[in-house]
Design a protein around this motif. Structure first.
Motif, PDB file in Angstrom:
ATOM      1  N   UNK A 198       0.802  -1.227   0.000  1.00 38.28           N
ATOM      2  CA  UNK A 198       0.000   0.000   0.000  1.00 38.28           C
ATOM      3  C   UNK A 198       0.839   1.284   0.000  1.00 38.28           C
ATOM      4  N   UNK A 199       1.801   1.350   0.891  1.00 36.51           N
ATOM      5  CA  UNK A 199       2.494   2.627   1.110  1.00 36.51           C
ATOM      6  C   UNK A 199       3.539   2.916   0.043  1.00 36.51           C
ATOM      7  N   UNK A 200       4.421   1.925  -0.159  1.00 33.16           N
ATOM      8  CA  UNK A 200       5.535   2.082  -1.094  1.00 33.16           C
ATOM      9  C   UNK A 200       6.261   3.391  -0.804  1.00 33.16           C
ATOM     10  N   UNK A 201       6.500   4.183  -1.816  1.00 34.58           N
ATOM     11  CA  UNK A 201       7.152   5.476  -1.555  1.00 34.58           C
ATOM     12  C   UNK A 201       6.180   6.634  -1.767  1.00 34.58           C
ATOM     13  N   UNK A 202       4.871   6.307  -1.756  1.00 32.81           N
ATOM     14  CA  UNK A 202       3.871   7.330  -2.050  1.00 32.81           C
ATOM     15  C   UNK A 202       3.185   7.878  -0.802  1.00 32.81           C
ATOM     16  N   UNK A 203       3.027   7.022   0.222  1.00 27.33           N
ATOM     17  CA  UNK A 203       2.260   7.418   1.401  1.00 27.33           C
ATOM     18  C   UNK A 203       3.090   7.195   2.673  1.00 27.33           C
ATOM     19  N   UNK A 204       3.204   8.216   3.525  1.00 32.44           N
ATOM     20  CA  UNK A 204       3.970   8.061   4.772  1.00 32.44           C
ATOM     21  C   UNK A 204       3.348   7.049   5.729  1.00 32.44           C
ATOM     22  N   UNK A 205       2.003   7.003   5.780  1.00 30.62           N
ATOM     23  CA  UNK A 205       1.311   6.122   6.718  1.00 30.62           C
ATOM     24  C   UNK A 205       0.114   5.473   6.030  1.00 30.62           C
ATOM     25  N   UNK A 206      -0.404   4.421   6.653  1.00 30.06           N
ATOM     26  CA  UNK A 206      -1.594   3.768   6.127  1.00 30.06           C
ATOM     27  C   UNK A 206      -2.799   4.697   6.210  1.00 30.06           C
ATOM     28  N   UNK A 208      -2.744   7.880   5.487  1.00 29.69           N
ATOM     29  CA  UNK A 208      -2.698   8.679   4.262  1.00 29.69           C
ATOM     30  C   UNK A 208      -3.252   7.881   3.087  1.00 29.69           C
ATOM     31  N   UNK A 209      -2.908   6.599   3.046  1.00 23.79           N
ATOM     32  CA  UNK A 209      -3.433   5.760   1.969  1.00 23.79           C
ATOM     33  C   UNK A 209      -4.945   5.608   2.089  1.00 23.79           C
ATOM     34  N   UNK A 210      -5.425   5.365   3.312  1.00 20.06           N
ATOM     35  CA  UNK A 210      -6.866   5.199   3.517  1.00 20.06           C
ATOM     36  C   UNK A 210      -7.641   6.440   3.095  1.00 20.06           C
ATOM     37  N   UNK A 211      -7.077   7.614   3.415  1.00 20.95           N
ATOM     38  CA  UNK A 211      -7.733   8.869   3.049  1.00 20.95           C
ATOM     39  C   UNK A 211      -7.863   8.982   1.540  1.00 20.95           C
ATOM     40  N   UNK A 212      -6.793   8.620   0.844  1.00 22.80           N
ATOM     41  CA  UNK A 212      -6.821   8.706  -0.615  1.00 22.80           C
ATOM     42  C   UNK A 212      -7.758   7.657  -1.207  1.00 22.80           C
ATOM     43  N   UNK A 213      -7.764   6.455  -0.622  1.00 24.85           N
ATOM     44  CA  UNK A 213      -8.575   5.365  -1.148  1.00 24.85           C
ATOM     45  C   UNK A 213     -10.043   5.488  -0.753  1.00 24.85           C
ATOM     46  N   UNK A 214     -10.308   6.263   0.309  1.00 29.26           N
ATOM     47  CA  UNK A 214     -11.680   6.417   0.767  1.00 29.26           C
ATOM     48  C   UNK A 214     -12.208   5.217   1.518  1.00 29.26           C
ATOM     49  N   UNK A 215     -11.319   4.385   2.064  1.00 27.84           N
ATOM     50  CA  UNK A 215     -11.725   3.202   2.811  1.00 27.84           C
ATOM     51  C   UNK A 215     -10.582   2.772   3.732  1.00 27.84           C
ATOM     52  N   UNK A 216     -10.892   1.887   4.687  1.00 30.10           N
ATOM     53  CA  UNK A 216      -9.862   1.287   5.526  1.00 30.10           C
ATOM     54  C   UNK A 216      -9.379   0.037   4.791  1.00 30.10           C
ATOM     55  N   UNK A 217      -8.242   0.146   4.150  1.00 31.60           N
ATOM     56  CA  UNK A 217      -7.769  -0.930   3.290  1.00 31.60           C
ATOM     57  C   UNK A 217      -7.286  -2.133   4.084  1.00 31.60           C
ATOM     58  N   UNK A 218      -6.778  -1.907   5.252  1.00 35.16           N
ATOM     59  CA  UNK A 218      -6.177  -2.965   6.051  1.00 35.16           C
ATOM     60  C   UNK A 218      -6.645  -2.846   7.490  1.00 35.16           C
ATOM     61  N   UNK A 219      -7.085  -3.959   8.122  1.00 41.24           N
ATOM     62  CA  UNK A 219      -7.509  -3.888   9.530  1.00 41.24           C
ATOM     63  C   UNK A 219      -6.376  -3.408  10.432  1.00 41.24           C
ATOM     64  N   UNK A 220      -6.746  -2.670  11.447  1.00 39.36           N
ATOM     65  CA  UNK A 220      -5.768  -2.213  12.424  1.00 39.36           C
ATOM     66  C   UNK A 220      -5.354  -3.371  13.320  1.00 39.36           C
TER      67      UNK A 220
END
Length: 276
Positions: A198-206, A208-220
């Protein structure tokens, strides 16, 4: 005898005189403080009341009537309520504010307790676990439970979750050193997979990724450790399989510790805690 009685009466008289003078000064100070502090307190109370109102909307107390209408959450909370903070001695100058823990947070929560404080620390952890379960969207939370001294008694009530889905509690509560080390290694590997997927070199945290994706991609992942560092090996306390390996990405993990340190010179505990 007569001289003694005279001296005693004189001493008692002097004591009463000084006591009355001290009480007079005390009352004067109270009035002086009231004149200065009361207006400031009145201003602060309105600010605190507004803060408490907003906090209750985000994370209400367990006694709040809103729980009677509880329903599954659809969004991830920004804070979880730990309890209550009370400041001030005199009832007229006392503030009560909710104690909050940021979620998912960048740092673990470490509770150091012993004696009579230990049951309170355990209840605090249990309360936070239950609150996370109640306010996170369904399927978006996984527990990793480590209870080597309590032999899973501290998390027994959460074992009912396994009747519905074993993954909710990662199978069981772990107690043995080799199992603890392996589960932490698994969590480290999972964190690595999340970073690469998910993060690769694009998102500092999950987040940030969730915000962009509009969902919780991975359970906490919520890691709850009781009586740390009991049954923690050198491998599970440091290194590639240990806690520091994934604490930099605590957005994927929420760590809670109840620390039992009988020996303040315990080198293993000191080494492990140094990483926090």
């Amino acid at each position: 005898q007569e001289t003694y009685q005279q001296q005693l009466a004189a001493a008692q008289g002097e004591y009463q005189r000084q006591l009355a003078a001290a009480q007079g000064r005390y009352q004067h100070y109270l009035l002086d403080i009231a004149g200065t502090v009361s207006p400031q307190m009145a201003r602060h109370r309105s600010v605190f009341a507004d803060f408490c109102s907003q906090t209750n909307a985000l994370s209400p107390a367990w006694t709040d009537p809103s729980w009677h209408g509880w329903g599954p959450a659809t969004t991830v909370p920004v804070v979880l309520r730990l309890g209550e903070l009370v400041a001030g001695i005199h009832e007229n100058y006392r503030f009560s504010l909710p104690a909050l823990f940021p979620f998912p947070g960048r740092q673990p929560l470490l509770l150091r307790a012993s004696g009579l404080g230990k049951p309170i620390a355990i209840q605090t952890i249990q309360s936070l676990m239950l609150r996370a379960l109640a306010v996170l969207p369904p399927t978006k939370l996984r527990f990793l439970l480590i209870d080597p001294v309590g032999l899973s008694q501290n998390v027994a009530s959460f074992m009912h979750l396994a009747d519905y889905e074993e993954a909710l509690v990662t199978g069981k509560a772990w107690t043995e050193p080799q199992h603890i080390e392996q589960r932490l290694a698994d969590l480290t590997e999972h964190t690595e997979n999340v970073i690469q997927k998910y993060l690769r070199n694009q998102y500092p945290t999950i987040e940030d990724y969730n915000t962009q994706a509009g969902e919780v991609a991975e359970p906490y992942r919520l890691l709850a450790v009781f009586d740390f560092p009991a049954n923690f090996t050198a491998g599970s306390s440091s290194g590639s399989t240990g806690l520091p390996a994934f604490l930099d990405h605590a957005v994927v993990l929420w760590a809670i510790y109840q620390c039992r340190l009988k020996d303040r010179d315990d080198k293993q505990a000191a080494h492990a805690l140094a990483h926090y």
